[in-house]
Design a protein around this motif. Sequence first.
Motif, PDB file in Angstrom:
ATOM      1  N   VAL A  26      -5.926   3.878   1.792  1.00 37.67           N
ATOM      2  CA  VAL A  26      -6.632   3.984   0.606  1.00 37.67           C
ATOM      3  C   VAL A  26      -7.195   2.674  -0.060  1.00 37.67           C
ATOM      4  O   VAL A  26      -6.298   1.698  -0.233  1.00 37.67           O
ATOM      5  CB  VAL A  26      -5.652   4.947  -0.439  1.00 37.67           C
ATOM      6  CG1 VAL A  26      -6.379   5.095  -1.697  1.00 37.67           C
ATOM      7  CG2 VAL A  26      -5.034   6.046   0.084  1.00 37.67           C
ATOM      8  N   GLU A  27      -8.518   2.723   0.033  1.00 39.27           N
ATOM      9  CA  GLU A  27      -9.309   1.587  -0.650  1.00 39.27           C
ATOM     10  C   GLU A  27     -10.159   2.027  -1.845  1.00 39.27           C
ATOM     11  O   GLU A  27     -10.751   3.103  -1.847  1.00 39.27           O
ATOM     12  CB  GLU A  27     -10.029   0.820   0.535  1.00 39.27           C
ATOM     13  CG  GLU A  27      -9.268   0.428   1.409  1.00 39.27           C
ATOM     14  CD  GLU A  27      -9.837  -0.422   2.627  1.00 39.27           C
ATOM     15  OE1 GLU A  27     -11.093  -0.310   2.751  1.00 39.27           O
ATOM     16  OE2 GLU A  27      -9.221  -1.078   3.606  1.00 39.27           O
ATOM     17  N   GLU A  28     -10.353   1.000  -2.732  1.00 34.25           N
ATOM     18  CA  GLU A  28     -11.548   1.243  -3.623  1.00 34.25           C
ATOM     19  C   GLU A  28     -12.762   1.087  -3.053  1.00 34.25           C
ATOM     20  O   GLU A  28     -12.956  -0.025  -2.072  1.00 34.25           O
ATOM     21  CB  GLU A  28     -11.048   0.122  -4.762  1.00 34.25           C
ATOM     22  CG  GLU A  28     -10.119   0.440  -5.613  1.00 34.25           C
ATOM     23  CD  GLU A  28      -9.882  -0.526  -6.776  1.00 34.25           C
ATOM     24  OE1 GLU A  28      -9.489  -0.349  -7.881  1.00 34.25           O
ATOM     25  OE2 GLU A  28     -10.643  -1.778  -6.761  1.00 34.25           O
ATOM     26  N   ARG A  33     -10.629  -3.100  -2.031  1.00 36.14           N
ATOM     27  CA  ARG A  33      -9.335  -3.675  -2.331  1.00 36.14           C
ATOM     28  C   ARG A  33      -8.424  -2.304  -1.728  1.00 36.14           C
ATOM     29  O   ARG A  33      -8.493  -1.486  -2.165  1.00 36.14           O
ATOM     30  CB  ARG A  33      -9.082  -4.082  -3.774  1.00 36.14           C
ATOM     31  CG  ARG A  33      -7.676  -4.420  -3.972  1.00 36.14           C
ATOM     32  CD  ARG A  33      -7.495  -5.102  -5.459  1.00 36.14           C
ATOM     33  NE  ARG A  33      -7.498  -3.904  -6.283  1.00 36.14           N
ATOM     34  CZ  ARG A  33      -6.466  -3.348  -6.920  1.00 36.14           C
ATOM     35  NH1 ARG A  33      -5.254  -3.438  -6.300  1.00 36.14           N
ATOM     36  NH2 ARG A  33      -6.691  -2.407  -7.825  1.00 36.14           N
ATOM     37  N   ARG A  34      -7.603  -2.728  -1.067  1.00 41.12           N
ATOM     38  CA  ARG A  34      -6.549  -1.858  -0.333  1.00 41.12           C
ATOM     39  C   ARG A  34      -5.557  -1.511  -1.430  1.00 41.12           C
ATOM     40  O   ARG A  34      -4.752  -2.455  -1.849  1.00 41.12           O
ATOM     41  CB  ARG A  34      -5.984  -2.581   0.924  1.00 41.12           C
ATOM     42  CG  ARG A  34      -4.891  -1.305   1.566  1.00 41.12           C
ATOM     43  CD  ARG A  34      -4.806  -1.857   3.069  1.00 41.12           C
ATOM     44  NE  ARG A  34      -5.959  -1.674   3.941  1.00 41.12           N
ATOM     45  CZ  ARG A  34      -5.825  -1.937   5.234  1.00 41.12           C
ATOM     46  NH1 ARG A  34      -4.745  -1.943   5.784  1.00 41.12           N
ATOM     47  NH2 ARG A  34      -7.090  -1.821   5.911  1.00 41.12           N
ATOM     48  N   LEU A  35      -5.255  -0.186  -1.720  1.00 35.31           N
ATOM     49  CA  LEU A  35      -4.279   0.258  -2.483  1.00 35.31           C
ATOM     50  C   LEU A  35      -3.088   0.493  -1.803  1.00 35.31           C
ATOM     51  O   LEU A  35      -1.978   0.587  -2.474  1.00 35.31           O
ATOM     52  CB  LEU A  35      -4.948   1.429  -3.465  1.00 35.31           C
ATOM     53  CG  LEU A  35      -6.168   1.012  -4.215  1.00 35.31           C
ATOM     54  CD1 LEU A  35      -6.599   2.285  -4.864  1.00 35.31           C
ATOM     55  CD2 LEU A  35      -5.951  -0.136  -5.069  1.00 35.31           C
ATOM     56  N   LEU A  36      -3.263   1.343  -0.721  1.00 31.13           N
ATOM     57  CA  LEU A  36      -2.167   1.633   0.056  1.00 31.13           C
ATOM     58  C   LEU A  36      -2.248   1.762   1.450  1.00 31.13           C
ATOM     59  O   LEU A  36      -3.531   1.759   1.882  1.00 31.13           O
ATOM     60  CB  LEU A  36      -1.823   3.409  -0.490  1.00 31.13           C
ATOM     61  CG  LEU A  36      -1.525   3.573  -1.877  1.00 31.13           C
ATOM     62  CD1 LEU A  36      -1.260   5.027  -1.822  1.00 31.13           C
ATOM     63  CD2 LEU A  36       0.133   3.328  -1.903  1.00 31.13           C
ATOM     64  N   ALA A  37      -1.447   1.807   2.162  1.00 25.62           N
ATOM     65  CA  ALA A  37      -1.467   1.636   3.638  1.00 25.62           C
ATOM     66  C   ALA A  37      -0.102   2.343   4.226  1.00 25.62           C
ATOM     67  O   ALA A  37       1.008   1.628   3.842  1.00 25.62           O
ATOM     68  CB  ALA A  37      -1.943   0.426   4.113  1.00 25.62           C
ATOM     69  N   HIS A  38      -0.278   2.845   5.212  1.00 29.37           N
ATOM     70  CA  HIS A  38       0.862   3.094   5.973  1.00 29.37           C
ATOM     71  C   HIS A  38       0.395   3.503   7.533  1.00 29.37           C
ATOM     72  O   HIS A  38      -0.438   3.967   7.901  1.00 29.37           O
ATOM     73  CB  HIS A  38       1.487   4.513   5.541  1.00 29.37           C
ATOM     74  CG  HIS A  38       2.649   5.069   6.707  1.00 29.37           C
ATOM     75  ND1 HIS A  38       3.953   4.695   6.519  1.00 29.37           N
ATOM     76  CD2 HIS A  38       2.657   6.009   7.814  1.00 29.37           C
ATOM     77  CE1 HIS A  38       4.720   5.055   7.556  1.00 29.37           C
ATOM     78  NE2 HIS A  38       3.805   5.863   8.240  1.00 29.37           N
ATOM     79  N   ALA A  39       1.021   2.618   8.470  1.00 29.53           N
ATOM     80  CA  ALA A  39       0.651   2.344   9.767  1.00 29.53           C
ATOM     81  C   ALA A  39      -0.859   2.499  10.048  1.00 29.53           C
ATOM     82  O   ALA A  39      -1.511   3.371  10.736  1.00 29.53           O
ATOM     83  CB  ALA A  39       1.055   3.733  10.575  1.00 29.53           C
TER      84      ALA A  39
END
Length: 229
Positions: A26-28, A33-39
């Motif tokens: 999840v990015e703006e 800017r990266r807000l969330l990341a999983h694998a």
Amino acid sequence: DSELDAGLERLLRSAALRGARVGVVVEELESGRRLLAHAPDSALVPASNQKLLIASAALAHWGPAHRFETPVLVSGEIVDGVIEGPLWIVGQGDPSLVSESLWKLAEEVRLRGVREIRGGIAIDASRFEGPYFHPDWQPVSSRAYYAPTSAWSANYSSFRIDVGPGARVGEPAQVRLAPALPYFRTLADAPTLRGGGKLGLEVDVLPDGTGESVRVTGSVSADREPETF
């Protein structure tokens, strides 16, 4: 953000995702800017998620009020309601062409004075280039999402197959297709029995590209109601 991270973890632990491989980023849009990341670096098949990107691109390019056009052209002149040459229907990718639309299209042609088409009806589907099926999807199956890509598609590139018992025990199952077109070649390799077994259905593109073969296998019970695929 710890609250966002916790929310993502709760989502990934949901029963609906049990056993699934999931990648999330999840990015703006404006800042990147990266807000969330999983694998985030896992290679996964995008599958129906790709529809989100395609729908966004289509809305950005055409807008929500866009309507696809399907031109109807005449080769030659219309004399006393008669077309000597073919009536050309030019496919331009309209995904909503169903039987009702085609009846309306035929009525539009009739209202313009056409009473007879002696040169037949020709379909121009050349607007889209490239393969009809994704090369990595072989072999093609009867699943709906394997429908071919074409500038001219009717009824969502789907057709109906009704399979019922033969008139007597020992006779092949009866196979009926709608629409009933020479494009489809049917083979009932399923006998009618007093106690039928499991039915199988195989749909394959013919090697010469002139149609599709529809083969019914297994067996069907003599007292069984027709089954629709």
